[in-house]
Design a protein around this motif. Structure first.
Motif, PDB file in Angstrom:
ATOM      1  N   UNK A 122     -98.793  55.850 -37.007  1.00 54.65           N
ATOM      2  CA  UNK A 122     -98.982  56.429 -38.339  1.00 54.65           C
ATOM      3  C   UNK A 122    -100.191  57.349 -38.337  1.00 54.65           C
ATOM      4  N   UNK A 123    -101.268  56.907 -37.721  1.00 56.84           N
ATOM      5  CA  UNK A 123    -102.471  57.734 -37.624  1.00 56.84           C
ATOM      6  C   UNK A 123    -102.202  59.004 -36.822  1.00 56.84           C
ATOM      7  N   UNK A 124    -101.328  58.884 -35.828  1.00 55.05           N
ATOM      8  CA  UNK A 124    -100.992  60.035 -34.991  1.00 55.05           C
ATOM      9  C   UNK A 124     -99.827  60.849 -35.561  1.00 55.05           C
ATOM     10  N   UNK A 125     -99.409  60.501 -36.774  1.00 53.31           N
ATOM     11  CA  UNK A 125     -98.387  61.238 -37.522  1.00 53.31           C
ATOM     12  C   UNK A 125     -97.024  61.243 -36.854  1.00 53.31           C
ATOM     13  N   UNK A 126     -96.751  60.153 -36.127  1.00 48.19           N
ATOM     14  CA  UNK A 126     -95.432  59.995 -35.537  1.00 48.19           C
ATOM     15  C   UNK A 126     -94.537  59.133 -36.432  1.00 48.19           C
TER      16      UNK A 126
END
Length: 286
Positions: A122-126
């Protein structure tokens, strides 16, 4: 390409390059980027599993963590007439990690161990925030169901095999829920933080003996200091609730909600502010 997309591309490239450089150097010490990439990939693997598979694996983890509870009760009962309660609760740290070793090396899905792993994509926008909450719900549901089942089994088999008695079950449960709500919440945050750290450290270790030592070190610390873990705590308090008139349903709900919330905050906070953000601050995103 927007600035936001460009920044994300730079972050992904830096993670990939850092991991590749570490492999080329054949170093036994993994780089920050390599560990981060492994953690993101491992989290993605869980997202890609079918919901039925996630629930089944989570139920398994809830069952397996019960072996820690079995040993906790047995040790407490065995030492109850030899040492003070304070000493016994400290000694429990010697057996507390067993269930965690079974769960983690057996690759079952445990909420607190997966909290940080599932947050990273989520933090890496995946992945989206909604997908995170959905998968957390599945894992928590499975862990709790497994805990209920093993608790029902152990409170029957324990007294019948004279491993421990109902008084032991009650004493342990009362010890877990004794602190006030705010104390339980902060305690659970610290436990979640440690479990997030555990996941990170396990990615740094390659040998089984090293992994067992790390699990023992982190979970033993949680037990020795009395930090609240929502999944094994579920077994402890649920067992007490159905065995003792001194532990009510509201006591269980208070503990479980605070422990789950605190563990989630601790795991997510650890990853977001102390690992992922620490890495991307070193990435040139200008």
């Amino acid at each position: 390409m927007t600035k936001e997309e460009s920044n994300q591309k730079n972050i992904d490239s830096e993670i990939h390059n850092s991991a590749s450089e570490s492999k080329q150097n054949n170093s036994t010490k993994k780089s920050h980027g390599e560990i981060l990439k492994e953690q993101i990939c491992e989290g993605q693997e869980t997202y890609n599993k079918k919901p039925s598979s996630i629930i089944l694996s989570s139920v398994t983890a809830g069952l397996e963590i019960g072996f820690s509870y079995l040993l906790i009760c047995n040790l407490f009962y065995f030492l109850s007439d030899k040492f003070s309660e304070t000493t016994i609760f400290k000694a429990i740290a010697l057996v507390y990690p067993i269930g965690f070793i079974l769960v983690i090396l057996g690759q079952s899905i445990l909420f607190t161990e997966q909290t940080s792993l599932l947050t990273l994509p989520v933090l890496n926008r995946k992945r989206s925030l909604n997908s995170l909450f959905k998968i957390w719900s599945l894992v928590i549901f499975g862990n709790l169901i497994g805990g209920f089942l093993i608790a029902l089994t152990l409170i029957w088999i324990g007294p019948n095999l004279k491993l421990f008695d109902i008084k032991t079950i009650e004493t342990i449960a009362l010890h877990v829920i004794k602190p006030d709500s705010f104390t339980i919440l902060i305690s659970a945050i610290l436990a979640g933080w440690l479990m997030g750290l555990l996941s990170w450290l396990l990615s740094s270790a390659t040998e089984t003996i090293s992994r067992i030592f790390i699990i023992f070190l982190i979970t033993g610390t949680m037990s020795f200091t009395g930090l609240h873990h929502s999944i094994i705590g579920n077994v402890e308090v649920f067992s007490g609730m159905i065995s003792s008139e001194n532990i009510e349903f509201l006591d269980y709900i208070r503990f479980q909600s605070l422990a789950l919330f605190g563990n989630a905050i601790g795991g997510a906070f650890f990853v977001a502010l102390l690992k992922y953000r620490a890495f991307i601050y070193n990435v040139d995103i200008n």
